[in-house]
Design a protein around this motif. Structure first.
Motif, PDB file in Angstrom:
ATOM      1  N   PHE A  37      28.693  30.715  42.119  1.00  0.00           N
ATOM      2  CA  PHE A  37      29.534  30.747  40.940  1.00  0.00           C
ATOM      3  C   PHE A  37      30.762  29.854  41.050  1.00  0.00           C
ATOM      4  CE2 PHE A  37      27.390  34.846  41.459  1.00  0.00           C
ATOM      5  CZ  PHE A  37      26.542  34.749  40.382  1.00  0.00           C
ATOM      6  N   GLY A  38      31.039  29.357  42.229  1.00  0.00           N
ATOM      7  CA  GLY A  38      32.112  28.386  42.446  1.00  0.00           C
ATOM      8  C   GLY A  38      33.455  28.818  41.915  1.00  0.00           C
ATOM      9  N   ARG A  39      34.092  27.921  41.217  1.00  0.00           N
ATOM     10  CA  ARG A  39      35.465  28.122  40.739  1.00  0.00           C
ATOM     11  C   ARG A  39      35.575  29.220  39.684  1.00  0.00           C
ATOM     12  NH1 ARG A  39      39.455  26.326  43.376  1.00  0.00           N
ATOM     13  NH2 ARG A  39      40.693  25.427  41.731  1.00  0.00           N
ATOM     14  N   LEU A  40      34.525  29.407  38.876  1.00  0.00           N
ATOM     15  CA  LEU A  40      34.600  30.410  37.821  1.00  0.00           C
ATOM     16  C   LEU A  40      34.835  31.798  38.407  1.00  0.00           C
ATOM     17  CD1 LEU A  40      34.449  31.258  34.881  1.00  0.00           C
ATOM     18  CD2 LEU A  40      31.961  31.413  35.131  1.00  0.00           C
ATOM     19  N   GLY A  41      34.071  32.179  39.413  1.00  0.00           N
ATOM     20  CA  GLY A  41      34.266  33.473  40.056  1.00  0.00           C
ATOM     21  C   GLY A  41      35.656  33.605  40.652  1.00  0.00           C
ATOM     22  N   TYR A  42      36.140  32.527  41.257  1.00  0.00           N
ATOM     23  CA  TYR A  42      37.472  32.526  41.865  1.00  0.00           C
ATOM     24  C   TYR A  42      38.555  32.710  40.793  1.00  0.00           C
ATOM     25  CZ  TYR A  42      41.587  30.876  44.370  1.00  0.00           C
ATOM     26  OH  TYR A  42      42.839  30.761  44.914  1.00  0.00           O
ATOM     27  N   ILE A  43      38.438  31.997  39.690  1.00  0.00           N
ATOM     28  CA  ILE A  43      39.431  32.076  38.612  1.00  0.00           C
ATOM     29  C   ILE A  43      39.441  33.480  38.003  1.00  0.00           C
ATOM     30  CG2 ILE A  43      39.974  31.247  36.286  1.00  0.00           C
ATOM     31  CD1 ILE A  43      38.995  28.463  37.285  1.00  0.00           C
ATOM     32  N   LEU A  44      38.259  34.043  37.770  1.00  0.00           N
ATOM     33  CA  LEU A  44      38.189  35.401  37.220  1.00  0.00           C
ATOM     34  C   LEU A  44      38.841  36.407  38.163  1.00  0.00           C
ATOM     35  CD1 LEU A  44      34.543  35.425  35.799  1.00  0.00           C
ATOM     36  CD2 LEU A  44      36.679  35.254  34.500  1.00  0.00           C
ATOM     37  N   ALA A  85      42.110  45.605  48.223  1.00  0.00           N
ATOM     38  CA  ALA A  85      40.662  45.392  48.266  1.00  0.00           C
ATOM     39  C   ALA A  85      40.267  44.212  47.387  1.00  0.00           C
ATOM     40  CB  ALA A  85      39.924  46.654  47.828  1.00  0.00           C
ATOM     41  N   LEU A  86      40.892  44.079  46.241  1.00  0.00           N
ATOM     42  CA  LEU A  86      40.630  42.934  45.356  1.00  0.00           C
ATOM     43  C   LEU A  86      41.006  41.625  46.049  1.00  0.00           C
ATOM     44  CD1 LEU A  86      41.930  44.327  41.965  1.00  0.00           C
ATOM     45  CD2 LEU A  86      39.563  43.685  42.475  1.00  0.00           C
ATOM     46  N   LEU A  87      42.118  41.652  46.759  1.00  0.00           N
ATOM     47  CA  LEU A  87      42.604  40.433  47.403  1.00  0.00           C
ATOM     48  C   LEU A  87      41.764  40.028  48.604  1.00  0.00           C
ATOM     49  CD1 LEU A  87      46.425  41.102  47.155  1.00  0.00           C
ATOM     50  CD2 LEU A  87      45.135  39.357  45.918  1.00  0.00           C
ATOM     51  N   VAL A  88      41.196  40.987  49.329  1.00  0.00           N
ATOM     52  CA  VAL A  88      40.466  40.625  50.545  1.00  0.00           C
ATOM     53  C   VAL A  88      38.973  40.420  50.337  1.00  0.00           C
ATOM     54  CG1 VAL A  88      42.139  41.750  52.045  1.00  0.00           C
ATOM     55  CG2 VAL A  88      40.092  42.988  51.378  1.00  0.00           C
ATOM     56  N   THR A  89      38.442  40.861  49.188  1.00  0.00           N
ATOM     57  CA  THR A  89      37.024  40.654  48.949  1.00  0.00           C
ATOM     58  C   THR A  89      36.794  39.231  48.442  1.00  0.00           C
ATOM     59  OG1 THR A  89      37.217  41.598  46.737  1.00  0.00           O
ATOM     60  CG2 THR A  89      36.473  43.051  48.502  1.00  0.00           C
ATOM     61  N   ARG A  90      35.590  38.769  48.686  1.00  0.00           N
ATOM     62  CA  ARG A  90      35.299  37.407  48.222  1.00  0.00           C
ATOM     63  C   ARG A  90      35.032  37.420  46.739  1.00  0.00           C
ATOM     64  NH1 ARG A  90      29.140  36.878  50.181  1.00  0.00           N
ATOM     65  NH2 ARG A  90      28.887  39.079  50.417  1.00  0.00           N
ATOM     66  N   SER A  91      35.255  36.269  46.135  1.00  0.00           N
ATOM     67  CA  SER A  91      35.039  36.184  44.682  1.00  0.00           C
ATOM     68  C   SER A  91      33.999  35.144  44.374  1.00  0.00           C
ATOM     69  CB  SER A  91      36.337  35.834  43.984  1.00  0.00           C
ATOM     70  OG  SER A  91      36.878  34.650  44.507  1.00  0.00           O
ATOM     71  N   ILE A 105      41.223  35.851  40.361  1.00  0.00           N
ATOM     72  CA  ILE A 105      42.681  35.662  40.328  1.00  0.00           C
ATOM     73  C   ILE A 105      43.277  36.346  39.097  1.00  0.00           C
ATOM     74  CG2 ILE A 105      44.514  33.930  40.044  1.00  0.00           C
ATOM     75  CD1 ILE A 105      43.378  34.115  42.871  1.00  0.00           C
ATOM     76  N   ILE A 106      42.611  36.204  37.952  1.00  0.00           N
ATOM     77  CA  ILE A 106      43.090  36.857  36.729  1.00  0.00           C
ATOM     78  C   ILE A 106      43.145  38.368  36.932  1.00  0.00           C
ATOM     79  CG2 ILE A 106      42.513  37.367  34.316  1.00  0.00           C
ATOM     80  CD1 ILE A 106      41.347  34.487  34.184  1.00  0.00           C
ATOM     81  N   ILE A 107      42.085  38.933  37.505  1.00  0.00           N
ATOM     82  CA  ILE A 107      42.031  40.378  37.747  1.00  0.00           C
ATOM     83  C   ILE A 107      43.166  40.809  38.674  1.00  0.00           C
ATOM     84  CG2 ILE A 107      40.666  42.245  38.788  1.00  0.00           C
ATOM     85  CD1 ILE A 107      39.535  41.238  36.140  1.00  0.00           C
ATOM     86  N   CYS A 108      43.381  40.066  39.755  1.00  0.00           N
ATOM     87  CA  CYS A 108      44.429  40.425  40.720  1.00  0.00           C
ATOM     88  C   CYS A 108      45.815  40.379  40.085  1.00  0.00           C
ATOM     89  CB  CYS A 108      44.375  39.494  41.935  1.00  0.00           C
ATOM     90  SG  CYS A 108      42.949  39.777  42.996  1.00  0.00           S
ATOM     91  N   VAL A 109      46.081  39.353  39.290  1.00  0.00           N
ATOM     92  CA  VAL A 109      47.391  39.221  38.632  1.00  0.00           C
ATOM     93  C   VAL A 109      47.607  40.371  37.655  1.00  0.00           C
ATOM     94  CG1 VAL A 109      48.716  37.810  37.006  1.00  0.00           C
ATOM     95  CG2 VAL A 109      47.592  36.736  38.963  1.00  0.00           C
ATOM     96  N   ILE A 110      46.588  40.668  36.843  1.00  0.00           N
ATOM     97  CA  ILE A 110      46.738  41.753  35.870  1.00  0.00           C
ATOM     98  C   ILE A 110      46.886  43.093  36.577  1.00  0.00           C
ATOM     99  CG2 ILE A 110      45.547  43.026  34.035  1.00  0.00           C
ATOM    100  CD1 ILE A 110      44.551  40.299  33.028  1.00  0.00           C
TER     101      ILE A 110
END
Length: 133
Positions: free
Chosen positions: A79-86, A127-133, A88-93
């Motif tokens: 999923f590349g960058r899309l998974g990473y961007i999603l 957990a959100l921060l340490v799991t892979r995206s 990051i959005i979840i972590c910020v919110i």
């Protein structure tokens, strides 16, 4: 040493699977008009039609992120960058939700209850921060 690596892999698998399921279910709840902790905190910030649009958009992001994380437990990162961007959005919110609900609007009268809820929200954020995206 291989024995420790096997336990470590199982730990990461379980954590990724748990976070993925949590996000997917939270996204489904948000799309149904409810939502998890972060969606509920967002509903206090925005109201009316704007609030519904924000919750729906967050629900879609949360659902997709959860599905991506679950799939990555079983397949390589496709999923590349899309998974990473999603993610990051979840972590910020989620971090903003902690500040709004736990710190600004916290029920400090029940200190032990507040500490327990605050700690559980921080555990999810970690957990959100340490799991892979």
């Amino acid at each position: 040493m291989a024995h420790k690596a096997a336990k470590f892999s199982i730990f990461w698998f379980m954590l990724n699977l748990a976070v993925g399921v949590m996000l997917a279910v939270g996204g489904i709840w948000a799309l149904q008009g409810g939502g998890d902790f972060a969606a509920q905190a967002l509903s206090h910030v925005a109201s009316g039609d704007v609030g519904r649009i924000v919750i729906i958009a967050f629900g879609v992001v949360e659902l997709l992120s959860g599905i991506f994380i679950i799939l990555q437990c079983f397949i390589a990162n496709g999923f590349g960058r899309l998974g990473y961007i999603l993610k990051i959005i979840i972590c910020v919110i989620w971090a903003i939700a902690i500040v709004i609900a736990d710190i600004l609007n916290g029920n400090f009268g029940d200190l032990l209850g507040w500490l327990y809820t605050f700690a559980s929200h921080l555990i999810v954020l970690a957990a959100l921060l340490v799991t892979r995206s």
